[in-house]
Scaffold this active site. Structure first.
Site, short mmCIF file in Angstrom:
data_model
loop_
_atom_site.label_atom_id
_atom_site.label_comp_id
_atom_site.label_asym_id
_atom_site.label_seq_id
_atom_site.Cartn_x
_atom_site.Cartn_y
_atom_site.Cartn_z
CG HIS A 53 -2.05 0.99 1.13
ND1 HIS A 53 -1.90 2.31 1.45
CD2 HIS A 53 -3.34 0.84 0.71
CE1 HIS A 53 -3.06 2.94 1.24
NE2 HIS A 53 -3.93 2.08 0.80
CG ASP A 77 -7.72 -2.72 -2.77
OD1 ASP A 77 -8.86 -2.26 -2.63
OD2 ASP A 77 -6.70 -2.03 -2.78
#
Length: 436
Positions: free
Chosen positions: A313, A371
């Site tokens: 991320h 995700d």
């Protein structure tokens, strides 16, 4: 924001005089150097592509500590909110800065439910899209079109208009997302049922048909509600910054949120979970679980061009706190639906195991992110891959509108106008056509 006793001094090697720049302290997180007067004092801009070191605004909504893997909404840890609160309580928190008591929750839920239907003319608007259009293409158009149907709440400078627009957007997004899905399937639209929960109503509009009764699975309902909570806001990300920049011109809230939907569509942002599932399906088609090790070796090879989606991320340099919560939910859903042995899900778990144990990924802190797990959960629920980003937009709408409202209420806000470092041609003359 508090002025610090500390000051930043900017000095120049060409003999220009040094200047002092104020330093401000937030309640938590890094201090900021105030460069608002830099151009006036020096004739220079700062250069920060991607805004990696630039605070574009002052905010009290969401705080992220990427090193600690911490996410707070209005000071509350995401772990506590996802465990103890539902999505509408989280919406109330983001919009009004406090968690509702029982009476406030009932009133807020009732007000949202009052706005769940959309104007019937929206059905005719939908017919202009091809049946195979990407749902996010449809969503961008539908959300922008809300300003044409609800023009009584489009004055961004009117607090009452902004509140009505906020309620309408939160209430209507599930209806619009489900309409986009039903349209692509060729099925009739299902009207909202206000006796269901927010997540339950969305499931009903997505998967019910007029020919038989539909009952909401409580495990799936809780899982979807948690997805909504975890995605409700995430500080000054690309789509939120887009909503703020768009809204800074004074445009209406529906148009600003439509701009956020368009930005979220990108595979590096909201489309990441769609890209992750597409990656898993490609591995499955080229050999499945037996090829996972080979795939991960290709990921390590910089020259292979193979990318690992759903891991790592931009902000979190530790484990994404949302991913831990989503991992629990993922296992609950797969167990409840009897999908533990589904080939694609087994493949995903094998991929996760390597990423959590292999030194290459661990040393680079390429942990599974939210995700990765939310895509698996949505597929298990029956939501098609191309609808994933629409679900994300549905959840993020409350964050966008809370951030927009905060910006408009800030007496320091100005229309956004980034500067540039120009590296093109200097002034030159246009030659006659015959001499070019």
């Amino acid at each position: 924001m508090k002025l610090s006793d500390n000051k930043a001094t900017l000095s120049f090697s060409n003999g220009s005089p040094s200047i002092d720049l104020p330093v401000y302290q937030g309640s938590v997180g890094p201090d900021v150097v105030d460069i608002r007067k830099l151009y006036g004092q020096t004739g220079m801009f700062t250069y920060d592509p991607g805004f990696l070191s630039t605070a574009s605004c002052q905010s009290t909504i969401t705080y992220i500590d990427g090193d600690k893997g911490e996410l707070l909404y209005r000071g509350y840890p995401i772990e506590q909110l996802a465990t103890n609160c539902d999505f509408l309580e989280t919406c109330h928190l983001l919009l009004y800065a406090n968690l509702p008591n029982a009476a406030e929750k009932e009133d807020f839920t009732r007000r949202v439910a009052h706005h769940t239907m959309v104007n019937e003319q929206m059905q005719f608007f939908m017919r202009g899209f091809r049946r195979d259009a990407h749902p996010m293409a449809i969503m961008t158009g539908l959300v922008g079109a809300l300003s044409a149907f609800y023009h009584d709440s489009t004055d961004i400078n009117n607090p009452e208009h902004r509140e009505i627009a906020a309620l309408r957007l939160i209430a209507k997004m599930p209806t619009l997302v489900s309409m986009a899905y039903k349209y692509s399937m060729g099925q009739p639209y299902m009207y909202p049922k206000n006796n269901l929960s927010y997540a339950g109503n969305f499931l009903h509009m997505m998967f019910a048909t007029p020919c038989e009764d539909y009952s909401v699975n409580p495990v799936i309902e809780r899982a979807l509600d948690r997805i909504f909570v975890l995605h409700a806001d995430h500080e000054q990300n690309a789509s939120t910054s887009t909503v703020r920049l768009c809204g800074s011109s004074g445009t209406n809230p529906f148009a600003a949120v439509a701009a956020g939907v368009a930005c979220l569509w990108g595979p590096a942002h909201g489309g990441a979970n769609e890209a992750c599932l597409n990656m898993l399906e490609e591995i499955q088609q080229t050999g499945g679980i037996a090829k996972v090790g080979q795939f991960m070796e290709q990921v390590k090879d910089k020259n292979s061009g193979v990318k690992l989606m759903g891991f790592g991320h931009r902000v979190y340099k530790n484990y994404d706190p949302r991913a831990k919560l989503m991992q629990e939910t993922c296992k609950e859903v797969l167990t409840a639906l009897g999908l533990e042995n589904d080939p694609l899900f087994k493949l995903a778990m094998a991929l996760e195991k390597i990423a959590l144990e292999d030194d290459y990924f661990v040393s680079r802190k390429l942990y599974p992110n939210v995700d990765f797990y939310s895509g698996i959960v949505q597929r298990a629920i029956g939501i098609p891959v191309n609808m994933f980003t629409g679900v994300f937009a549905l959840a993020r709408t409350v964050g966008w509108i809370a951030q927009l409202n905060e910006m408009i209420s800030d007496p320091e806000y100005k229309i956004g106008r980034p500067r540039q470092l120009f590296s093109g041609s200097v002034k030159r003359d246009v030659l006659p056509l015959a001499q070019r």
